[in-house]
Design a protein around this motif. Structure first.
Motif, PDB file in Angstrom:
ATOM      1  N   LEU A  66       0.790  -1.237   0.000  1.00 26.98           N
ATOM      2  CA  LEU A  66       0.000   0.000   0.000  1.00 26.98           C
ATOM      3  C   LEU A  66       0.816   1.278   0.000  1.00 26.98           C
ATOM      4  O   LEU A  66       0.259   2.362  -0.215  1.00 26.98           O
ATOM      5  CB  LEU A  66      -0.924   0.017   1.230  1.00 26.98           C
ATOM      6  N   VAL A  67       2.115   1.198   0.233  1.00 30.65           N
ATOM      7  CA  VAL A  67       2.879   2.402   0.547  1.00 30.65           C
ATOM      8  C   VAL A  67       2.852   3.443  -0.570  1.00 30.65           C
ATOM      9  O   VAL A  67       2.889   4.646  -0.304  1.00 30.65           O
ATOM     10  CB  VAL A  67       4.324   2.026   0.923  1.00 30.65           C
ATOM     11  N   ALA A  68       2.759   3.007  -1.807  1.00 30.16           N
ATOM     12  CA  ALA A  68       2.778   3.970  -2.914  1.00 30.16           C
ATOM     13  C   ALA A  68       1.383   4.454  -3.294  1.00 30.16           C
ATOM     14  O   ALA A  68       1.228   5.229  -4.241  1.00 30.16           O
ATOM     15  CB  ALA A  68       3.448   3.340  -4.139  1.00 30.16           C
ATOM     16  N   ASN A  69       0.371   4.028  -2.540  1.00 34.87           N
ATOM     17  CA  ASN A  69      -1.012   4.338  -2.901  1.00 34.87           C
ATOM     18  C   ASN A  69      -1.468   5.623  -2.205  1.00 34.87           C
ATOM     19  O   ASN A  69      -1.510   5.680  -0.967  1.00 34.87           O
ATOM     20  CB  ASN A  69      -1.915   3.166  -2.488  1.00 34.87           C
ATOM     21  N   PRO A  70      -1.850   6.641  -2.971  1.00 36.53           N
ATOM     22  CA  PRO A  70      -2.309   7.891  -2.335  1.00 36.53           C
ATOM     23  C   PRO A  70      -3.592   7.731  -1.535  1.00 36.53           C
ATOM     24  O   PRO A  70      -3.919   8.576  -0.705  1.00 36.53           O
ATOM     25  CB  PRO A  70      -2.512   8.834  -3.531  1.00 36.53           C
ATOM     26  N   ALA A  71      -4.339   6.630  -1.759  1.00 36.23           N
ATOM     27  CA  ALA A  71      -5.587   6.418  -1.036  1.00 36.23           C
ATOM     28  C   ALA A  71      -5.362   6.069   0.431  1.00 36.23           C
ATOM     29  O   ALA A  71      -6.318   6.059   1.218  1.00 36.23           O
ATOM     30  CB  ALA A  71      -6.407   5.312  -1.711  1.00 36.23           C
ATOM     31  N   VAL A  72      -4.110   5.772   0.815  1.00 38.18           N
ATOM     32  CA  VAL A  72      -3.810   5.421   2.200  1.00 38.18           C
ATOM     33  C   VAL A  72      -4.240   6.532   3.147  1.00 38.18           C
ATOM     34  O   VAL A  72      -4.863   6.296   4.188  1.00 38.18           O
ATOM     35  CB  VAL A  72      -2.304   5.112   2.362  1.00 38.18           C
ATOM     36  N   LEU A  88      -7.694   0.575  -1.951  1.00 36.47           N
ATOM     37  CA  LEU A  88      -6.470  -0.083  -1.508  1.00 36.47           C
ATOM     38  C   LEU A  88      -6.426  -1.530  -2.000  1.00 36.47           C
ATOM     39  O   LEU A  88      -5.383  -2.018  -2.433  1.00 36.47           O
ATOM     40  CB  LEU A  88      -6.386  -0.042   0.024  1.00 36.47           C
ATOM     41  N   LEU A  89      -7.562  -2.218  -1.947  1.00 42.47           N
ATOM     42  CA  LEU A  89      -7.615  -3.593  -2.460  1.00 42.47           C
ATOM     43  C   LEU A  89      -7.325  -3.624  -3.954  1.00 42.47           C
ATOM     44  O   LEU A  89      -6.667  -4.539  -4.451  1.00 42.47           O
ATOM     45  CB  LEU A  89      -8.992  -4.202  -2.193  1.00 42.47           C
ATOM     46  N   LEU A 117      -5.481 -12.129  -0.903  1.00 42.16           N
ATOM     47  CA  LEU A 117      -6.377 -10.995  -1.144  1.00 42.16           C
ATOM     48  C   LEU A 117      -7.561 -11.032  -0.182  1.00 42.16           C
ATOM     49  O   LEU A 117      -7.982  -9.995   0.341  1.00 42.16           O
ATOM     50  CB  LEU A 117      -6.862 -11.013  -2.596  1.00 42.16           C
ATOM     51  N   ARG A 118      -8.104 -12.215   0.059  1.00 38.09           N
ATOM     52  CA  ARG A 118      -9.205 -12.321   1.026  1.00 38.09           C
ATOM     53  C   ARG A 118      -8.743 -11.896   2.410  1.00 38.09           C
ATOM     54  O   ARG A 118      -9.451 -11.178   3.121  1.00 38.09           O
ATOM     55  CB  ARG A 118      -9.737 -13.756   1.054  1.00 38.09           C
ATOM     56  N   ARG A 119      -7.555 -12.335   2.792  1.00 38.15           N
ATOM     57  CA  ARG A 119      -7.031 -11.943   4.107  1.00 38.15           C
ATOM     58  C   ARG A 119      -6.792 -10.439   4.173  1.00 38.15           C
ATOM     59  O   ARG A 119      -7.013  -9.812   5.211  1.00 38.15           O
ATOM     60  CB  ARG A 119      -5.738 -12.699   4.406  1.00 38.15           C
ATOM     61  N   THR A 120      -6.351  -9.867   3.066  1.00 38.05           N
ATOM     62  CA  THR A 120      -6.070  -8.435   3.047  1.00 38.05           C
ATOM     63  C   THR A 120      -7.338  -7.627   3.257  1.00 38.05           C
ATOM     64  O   THR A 120      -7.333  -6.611   3.973  1.00 38.05           O
ATOM     65  CB  THR A 120      -5.403  -8.036   1.715  1.00 38.05           C
ATOM     66  N   GLY A 121      -8.447  -8.049   2.636  1.00 32.15           N
ATOM     67  CA  GLY A 121      -9.706  -7.340   2.839  1.00 32.15           C
ATOM     68  C   GLY A 121     -10.091  -7.302   4.304  1.00 32.15           C
ATOM     69  O   GLY A 121     -10.456  -6.243   4.841  1.00 32.15           O
TER      70      GLY A 121
END
Length: 355
Positions: free
Chosen positions: A199-205, A240-241, A274-278
C-alpha cells in the motif's frame, strides 16, 4: 545442507529473533511446525523462506520456492473461501509419500490451516505420527488452538507477533519511500509489513485513515444510520484492495514476460492473500477508530496521543467513561471480523452502539 547466514531472512521485515531460531534448525529440523500468529504479519512468507532454506542449494531454487514453482515444496490452500478439507489433506499425504525431485527433503505447507476441517486433521494424524523421512510439514495458523490437540501436540509451535511500526517505517524508508508516507502507511497497516509494502505507494492510504478517524463525529442514534455508515466504510478500503490486485497482476505478467509458466499454487496463494487483506484492512480501520477513543481518554488525562493530527477539541468532547466503553466496543468488533463474522452486520451493530 549448509546455508549462508542471514539468507532465510533476506527481504523479510521484522521477526529477527524467530528467523534466527529457524536458521539454527535448518540442519536438523522438526518434522512438523505450526507458524502461529495474527494474519498478514508474514507467517506464510517466512514459511516459504524456511522451506527454501530447507531444500534449496542455489539462489535460483530459492526464487522458485518463493514463487511456488519448486517441485519439492507443496503449498496446500483452502477450497475457495470455506475450508481446507479432506481432499487437500489427501493431496498432502500423497505428496509426502513421494521422493524429493531435486533436494534431500520435501516441504508441505498448509496455508490458512486455521480453516482445516476436523476430518482433514484426522486424516493427517497418522502421517504426522509416522512422518516420511525427509519431509517437513508447516501449518500456518492463527493459534495452536485452531487445530485439534492431537495434531497441534505433534508440531513445534513458532509464534509470530505483529511487526513494530518502527521496523516497518525503517524497511519502507530503506526501499526509497518518503518517511512521512512510510509512517502513515505503517500506522494503518497494524503491524503487517506485507500489507505496508502493498500500500505504501497508494495515495488512497491517507484518505482511508482520514475516513476512519472521522467516524466518531458521524455516528448517530438514528435507526438505519448504522447500516448506511457500515456500507460506506465497507467501501473505504476498495481503492487499496484494487492496488493490491494490480500488484499481483503485475507479478503474474512479469513471470509470463520472462517465459515462466504461472503456477496454479501461486494464483491460489494470491487469491487467499487478497481475502485476508480485505479483512486485515477492516481490522486496521477499526484499530484506528479505537485509537481515536483511546486518544480521547489520554488527552483528558494529559497523556500522549496516537493521532496528533486530530483536533484536541474533538477528542475532549466525549466523557472519559464513554470513550473507554466505545474503545471496547470497537475492539470487540475487530475480534468478530477476525472470526469471519459478516462485516456489514458487525459494523452496523458497532456504529449503532457508538451513536
Amino acid at each position: 545442507m549448509t546455508m549462508m547466514p542471514g539468507v532465510l531472512g533476506a527481504g523479510i521485515v521484522g521477526h529477527r529473533t524467530t528467523i534466527a531460531d529457524l536458521e539454527r534448525e535448518v540442519a536438523a529440523p522438526s518434522h512438523a511446525y505450526l507458524f502461529a500468529g495474527p494474519p498478514n504479519v508474514g507467517r506464510a512468507t517466512v514459511a516459504l523462506a524456511f522451506a527454501a532454506a530447507l531444500i534449496s542449494t542455489s539462489d535460483d531454487s530459492r526464487r522458485r520456492v518463493m514463487r511456488h514453482s519448486h517441485p519439492d515444496v507443496v503449498v496446500i490452500t483452502p477450497e475457495g473461501r470455506s475450508s481446507l478439507g479432506v481432499d487437500q489433506a489427501r493431496r498432502a499425504i500423497g505428496a509426502a509419500s513421494l521422493r524429493p525431485v531435486e533436494s534431500d527433503r520435501k516441504v508441505i505447507i498448509f496455508d490458512d490451516a486455521s480453516l482445516m476441517t476436523e476430518a482433514a486433521a484426522n486424516a493427517l494424524l497418522k502421517t504426522l505420527e509416522e512422518p516420511p523421512a525427509g519431509t517437513v510439514f508447516i501449518a500456518v495458523v492463527g493459534s495452536e488452538d485452531d487445530l485439534p490437540p492431537t495434531v497441534a501436540s505433534r508440531c513445534r509451535v513458532v509464534r509470530f507477533g505483529r511487526v513494530s511500526e518502527a521496523d516497518i517505517v525503517t524497511a519502507l524508508v530503506e526501499r526509497g519511500i518518503d518517511e512521512e508516507q512510510a509512517t502513515v502507511t505503517a500506522r494503518i497497516t497494524g503491524g503487517s509489513p506485507g500489507l505496508a509494502l502493498d500500500l505504501v505507494a497508494n495515495p488512497a492510504v491517507r484518505d482511508f485513515r482520514r475516513r476512519w478517524l472521522e467516524v466518531p463525529g458521524r455516528v448517530t442514534s438514528v435507526p438505519g444510520d448504522g447500516f448506511r455508515l457500515a456500507d460506506e466504510m465497507m467501501g473505504a478500503h476498495e481503492p487499496l484492495l484494487a492496488a493490491v490486485k494490480e500488484r499481483r497482476q503485475r507479478e503474474k505478467q512479469d513471470l509470463e514476460s520472462r517465459g515462466y509458466a504461472v503456477p496454479k499454487a501461486l494464483l491460489a496463494a494470491h487469491d487467499s492473500a487478497l481475502r485476508r487483506t480485505g479483512n486485515a484492512l477492516l481490522v486496521a480501520g477499526l484499530e484506528m477508530l479505537a485509537s481515536w477513543y483511546l486518544d480521547s481518554v489520554s488527552v483528558q488525562y494529559g497523556g500522549p496521543l496516537r493521532n496528533p493530527d486530530v483536533a484536541l477539541t474533538d477528542l475532549a468532547r466525549i466523557p472519559i467513561a464513554r470513550a473507554v466503553h466505545s474503545a471496547g466496543l470497537v475492539m470487540d468488533a475487530a475480534v468478530q471480523i477476525r472470526r469471519h463474522q459478516r462485516p456489514r452486520l458487525v459494523l452496523a451493530w458497532l456504529f449503532a452502539g457508538l451513536g
